[in-house]
Design an enzyme around this catalytic site. Structure first.
Site, PDB file in Angstrom:
ATOM      1  N   ARG A 314       0.798  -1.228   0.000  1.00 19.33           N
ATOM      2  CA  ARG A 314       0.000   0.000   0.000  1.00 19.33           C
ATOM      3  C   ARG A 314       0.837   1.288   0.000  1.00 19.33           C
ATOM      4  NH1 ARG A 314      -3.009   1.452   3.304  1.00 19.33           N
ATOM      5  NH2 ARG A 314      -4.576   2.327   1.912  1.00 19.33           N
ATOM      6  N   TYR A 318      -0.097   3.215  -3.277  1.00 22.46           N
ATOM      7  CA  TYR A 318      -1.101   4.273  -3.093  1.00 22.46           C
ATOM      8  C   TYR A 318      -0.587   5.445  -2.274  1.00 22.46           C
ATOM      9  CZ  TYR A 318      -4.041   0.100  -3.953  1.00 22.46           C
ATOM     10  OH  TYR A 318      -4.600  -1.049  -4.449  1.00 22.46           O
ATOM     11  N   CYS A 346      15.235  -4.660  -3.377  1.00 27.58           N
ATOM     12  CA  CYS A 346      16.188  -3.872  -4.162  1.00 27.58           C
ATOM     13  C   CYS A 346      15.503  -2.837  -5.044  1.00 27.58           C
ATOM     14  CB  CYS A 346      17.040  -4.808  -4.989  1.00 27.58           C
ATOM     15  SG  CYS A 346      17.847  -5.992  -3.926  1.00 27.58           S
ATOM     16  N   TYR A 375      -6.297  -5.119   2.158  1.00 19.77           N
ATOM     17  CA  TYR A 375      -5.388  -4.914   1.021  1.00 19.77           C
ATOM     18  C   TYR A 375      -3.931  -5.066   1.466  1.00 19.77           C
ATOM     19  CZ  TYR A 375      -9.859  -3.245  -0.601  1.00 19.77           C
ATOM     20  OH  TYR A 375     -11.193  -3.162  -0.893  1.00 19.77           O
TER      21      TYR A 375
HETATM   22  C1  LIG Z   1     -13.309  -2.875  -3.728  1.00 22.42           C
HETATM   23  C2  LIG Z   1     -14.771  -2.956  -3.786  1.00 22.42           C
HETATM   24  C3  LIG Z   1     -15.520  -2.865  -2.620  1.00 22.42           C
HETATM   25  C4  LIG Z   1     -14.926  -2.613  -1.259  1.00 22.42           C
HETATM   26  O1  LIG Z   1     -14.314  -1.391  -1.110  1.00 22.42           O
HETATM   27  P1  LIG Z   1     -13.799  -0.957   0.343  1.00 22.42           P
HETATM   28  O2  LIG Z   1     -13.192   0.371   0.134  1.00 22.42           O
HETATM   29  O3  LIG Z   1     -12.790  -1.975   0.762  1.00 22.42           O
HETATM   30  O4  LIG Z   1     -14.965  -0.925   1.256  1.00 22.42           O
HETATM   31  C5  LIG Z   1     -16.894  -3.022  -2.723  1.00 22.42           C
HETATM   32  N1  LIG Z   1     -17.493  -3.233  -3.924  1.00 22.42           N
HETATM   33  C6  LIG Z   1     -16.797  -3.324  -5.066  1.00 22.42           C
HETATM   34  C7  LIG Z   1     -17.509  -3.566  -6.334  1.00 22.42           C
HETATM   35  C8  LIG Z   1     -15.419  -3.181  -5.045  1.00 22.42           C
HETATM   36  O5  LIG Z   1     -14.733  -3.252  -6.192  1.00 22.42           O
END
Ligand SMILES: *Cc1c(COP(=O)(O)O)cnc(C)c1O
Length: 421
Positions: A314, A318, A346, A375
């Site tokens: 992450r 991100y 690395c 994640y």
């Molecule tokens: C990733 C995703 C979620 C969950 O998102 P969060 O931010 O983890 O709550 C729900 N619905 C769909 C279709 C997604 O792609």
């Protein structure tokens, strides 16, 4: 709120010291708290009280089958985005009528899998997908329950890589074309239109984008009903954010989010589905890691950990912030050190934090990355031929390894050398 607190100077997962898990399983290791997972699931369930509803855990955020069983047994449904996730949910004992299938690229194979194993609904994201599903379902002699995922063109005000509800994103059907697409669905064999789906992004820290999107869904519900469609279910997606940086403003609570739902779509007589992932799993997990070296650079100190970007991507992917805290609580009043916190991989992208102030640490000390349950493990890899990171589930004073660390032999033996080499 989570169940990772200091007790007698030791960071605990519920009633188990993290140091004990590290000693037994080794590091790096993900540790999840069952009580925190259940607590967060129930907050959503309670937020929707009084409306018929199902909370479907977005299992892409954390898909270990032990976690799925825990939540499934508590009544949760699952939001899946691949055949593999569907089979994991089934392996965890979640019945098909509580599994929702999302995603822009479902293959015919995956559709067949879900239709044969049982599915609550498909959230269809395009016309070609709709035609494919119609053919697969007709071929099997069944009717596939569907919603159409609409793209409401709302700015979720989140990181670009996890915004999904703007017209430039690949997700859903533009809401302006929804009536035409529903008309098409009604004319295709093997499909049964039951509702509408929307999901505008992840890690939303404000309610306004949800409100804007759900108002558009309410308006569309009325229009589609006027067109003769039976709209009985609204899937409102996931995306509510969590406080990664405890120093900063906290995002809205599930109960406030529930109020937005009630206010925008509560009077339509629809069954409500939501798909939270991160808010259930994020603060339910930590990544425990050991300091390998403290290295002095020319103008800074590096804390080199045994966890790396392959274990928790992450920050690299991100620009995400994770609080990183010592497993043995620092003495009060100790002068803070400032570190760049990095892994052994690395590339310079393998940096977890820059100029982070924290209690001074030494080689061998343990740290915990907070809010690492979502994640985290699911995005881990073997980059640099590092072993896949293991996972541990804690409940009260018990813990169990729910994914073991493979041996080097197991990792290498998955490759094979062709006979002609
Ligand atoms: C990733 C995703 C979620 C969950 O998102 P969060 O931010 O983890 O709550 C729900 N619905 C769909 C279709 C997604 O792609």
């Amino acid at each position: 709120m989570d169940h990772f607190l200091y007790r007698d100077g030791q960071l605990m997962a519920e009633d188990v010291p993290l140091a004990e898990i590290a000693a037994s399983v080794g590091t790096p290791v993900y540790v999840y708290s069952a009580a925190t997972l259940l607590r967060h699931y129930r907050l959503f369930d309670e937020a929707l009280q009084g409306m018929p509803h199902l909370v479907c855990f977005a299992m892409k955020s954390l898909s270990n089958i032990a976690v799925l069983k825990l939540l499934g047994d508590a009544g949760a449904g699952m939001d899946v985005v691949s055949g593999g996730e569907y089979l994991r949910a089934k392996a965890a004992g979640v019945p098909g009528d509580r599994i929702v299938f999302s995603g822009v690229g479902k293959t015919r194979e995956e559709m067949r899998l879900a239709l044969e194993g049982g599915i609550r609904q498909f959230n269809v994201e395009s016309e070609p997908e709709m035609r494919a599903l119609s053919e697969v379902a007709s071929g099997l002699g069944v009717e596939a329950p569907i919603t159409v995922r609409v793209n409401p063109d709302v700015d979720a005000k989140t990181h670009a890589k996890i915004a999904t509800g703007k017209k430039e994103n690949k997700f859903g059907i533009p809401i302006s074309r929804a009536r035409e697409v529903y008309a098409m669905a009604a004319g295709l064999p093997g499909l049964k239109v039951i509702g509408i789906d929307v999901h505008i992004g992840s890690q939303l820290t404000e309610l306004a984008p949800f409100e804007a999107a759900y108002l558009k869904v309410a308006e569309l519900t009325r229009a589609l009903r006027a067109d003769g469609h039976e709209i009985t279910r609204l899937d409102l997606g996931g995306g509510l954010g969590i406080p990664y940086d405890r120093g900063n403003n906290a995002p809205p609570l599930p109960v406030e989010y529930g109020e937005v739902i009630r206010r925008t779509v509560g009077d339509l007589g629809c069954e409500i589905e939501i798909e939270p992932g991160r808010l259930i799993s994020g603060n339910s997990g930590v990544l425990v890691s050991q300091v390998i070296y403290v290295k002095s650079g020319e103008d800074r100190e590096f804390l080199i950990l045994d966890a790396a970007m392959n274990d928790l991507i992450r920050p690299a992917m991100y620009e995400a912030h994770h609080d990183i805290v010592p497993v043995v609580e620092a003495e009060p009043g100790l002068e803070q050190a400032v570190y760049d916190i990095v892994g052994p991989i690395c590339e310079s992208g393998d940096t977890f934090a820059k100029a982070r102030s924290m209690a001074p640490l030494a080689s061998g000390d343990l740290v915990a990355f907070r809010s690492a349950g979502a994640y985290g493990a699911v995005m881990s890899s073997e980059y640099n031929s590092r072993l896949m990171v293991p996972e541990v589930l804690v409940s009260g004073d018990q813990f169990a390894v729910i994914r073991s660390r493979p041996t080097y032999e197991e990792m290498i033996s998955r490759d094979s050398i062709p006979s002609w080499l």
